[in-house]
Write a protein that holds these residues in place. Sequence first.
Motif, PDB file in Angstrom:
ATOM      1  N   VAL A 108       3.629   4.557   7.024  1.00  0.00           N
ATOM      2  CA  VAL A 108       2.861   3.333   6.773  1.00  0.00           C
ATOM      3  C   VAL A 108       1.862   3.558   5.638  1.00  0.00           C
ATOM      4  N   TRP A 109       1.169   4.684   5.659  1.00  0.00           N
ATOM      5  CA  TRP A 109       0.183   4.986   4.608  1.00  0.00           C
ATOM      6  C   TRP A 109       0.853   5.051   3.235  1.00  0.00           C
ATOM      7  N   VAL A 110       2.006   5.737   3.178  1.00  0.00           N
ATOM      8  CA  VAL A 110       2.702   5.886   1.888  1.00  0.00           C
ATOM      9  C   VAL A 110       3.146   4.514   1.371  1.00  0.00           C
ATOM     10  N   LEU A 111       3.726   3.691   2.258  1.00  0.00           N
ATOM     11  CA  LEU A 111       4.166   2.349   1.849  1.00  0.00           C
ATOM     12  C   LEU A 111       2.981   1.504   1.384  1.00  0.00           C
ATOM     13  N   LEU A 112       1.897   1.597   2.143  1.00  0.00           N
ATOM     14  CA  LEU A 112       0.691   0.821   1.854  1.00  0.00           C
ATOM     15  C   LEU A 112       0.104   1.208   0.492  1.00  0.00           C
ATOM     16  N   LEU A 113      -0.019   2.501   0.279  1.00  0.00           N
ATOM     17  CA  LEU A 113      -0.626   2.972  -0.972  1.00  0.00           C
ATOM     18  C   LEU A 113       0.296   2.704  -2.160  1.00  0.00           C
ATOM     19  N   THR A 114       1.608   2.810  -1.949  1.00  0.00           N
ATOM     20  CA  THR A 114       2.562   2.486  -3.022  1.00  0.00           C
ATOM     21  C   THR A 114       2.404   1.021  -3.430  1.00  0.00           C
ATOM     22  N   TRP A 115       2.314   0.147  -2.414  1.00  0.00           N
ATOM     23  CA  TRP A 115       2.130  -1.294  -2.674  1.00  0.00           C
ATOM     24  C   TRP A 115       0.833  -1.537  -3.458  1.00  0.00           C
ATOM     25  N   LEU A 116      -0.249  -0.891  -3.028  1.00  0.00           N
ATOM     26  CA  LEU A 116      -1.537  -1.106  -3.703  1.00  0.00           C
ATOM     27  C   LEU A 116      -1.501  -0.599  -5.144  1.00  0.00           C
ATOM     28  N   VAL A 117      -0.851   0.559  -5.359  1.00  0.00           N
ATOM     29  CA  VAL A 117      -0.760   1.104  -6.724  1.00  0.00           C
ATOM     30  C   VAL A 117       0.045   0.154  -7.617  1.00  0.00           C
ATOM     31  N   ILE A 118       1.133  -0.401  -7.078  1.00  0.00           N
ATOM     32  CA  ILE A 118       1.940  -1.356  -7.871  1.00  0.00           C
ATOM     33  C   ILE A 118       1.088  -2.584  -8.223  1.00  0.00           C
ATOM     34  N   CYS A 119       0.300  -3.061  -7.252  1.00  0.00           N
ATOM     35  CA  CYS A 119      -0.593  -4.213  -7.506  1.00  0.00           C
ATOM     36  C   CYS A 119      -1.585  -3.885  -8.614  1.00  0.00           C
TER      37      CYS A 119
END
Lengths: 179, 48
Positions: free
Chosen positions: A12-23
């Motif tokens: 969950v953390w990896v998915l969350l942080l990946t999403w935020l970095v893309i944003c």
Amino acid sequence: MLPSSLPAQITVWVLLLTWLVICVIFDLRSRQVPASLTVLPLILAAIWQLIQGGWQLVALVALLVLLSDLPQAKWRIPVACAATVLGLSIAASPSIVYAMLVVFAVWALWEIGASGGADAKIIISLVLFFADGLLFIPIVLVGGVQGLVGLVARRKTIPYTVAIAVGTVAWLWMISYSG
Amino acid sequence: MRFLQDRTAIETSEVAVIIAVVVLVAYGAYQLLGARIAQVVQDIAGRI
């Protein structure tokens, strides 16, 4: 609320942080974040929160989304305020109370033009996912530091999504150490 | 829906500093006075 098992939490953390970095990358390039990167996570977080039993929070977010289209602009914030007070009275736990207050504050900031729609949707998605308004504190603190740096340097070039991403990392770090 | 369609993302500004100060003060006040406020509210509710 995070999943209980460690591998699930890390995923969950990896998915969350990946999403935020893309944003952040989209924000740095064009000062816009595509709707697919904000609306879809908002819907997924709402579904997750429904599964967790926090329907009051999801109902408030849905109501605020609908209220943003109220033709009489001057009534939007008062009606949203009343809806939030009503929501607080039926909130299931203190964390849902904090989450509702943050959702209302973020939406109101967007409504008065102090926040972008993408930023608001990202923060509300995070609050919906974690059902904890305390997440907002590190985000606004990092945003405040960014703002101060911008004022000192006389430049406003740091996107707020950076504050959201860094604040979320700080919050995840804090909750992982506080147990 | 206006809220869902808005793709804009802001840059940090004076507003971000003001929001940070307001949140910090509110959180500090809650930490300092939260328990006392809850006690006062419970006292009043008890008297009613």
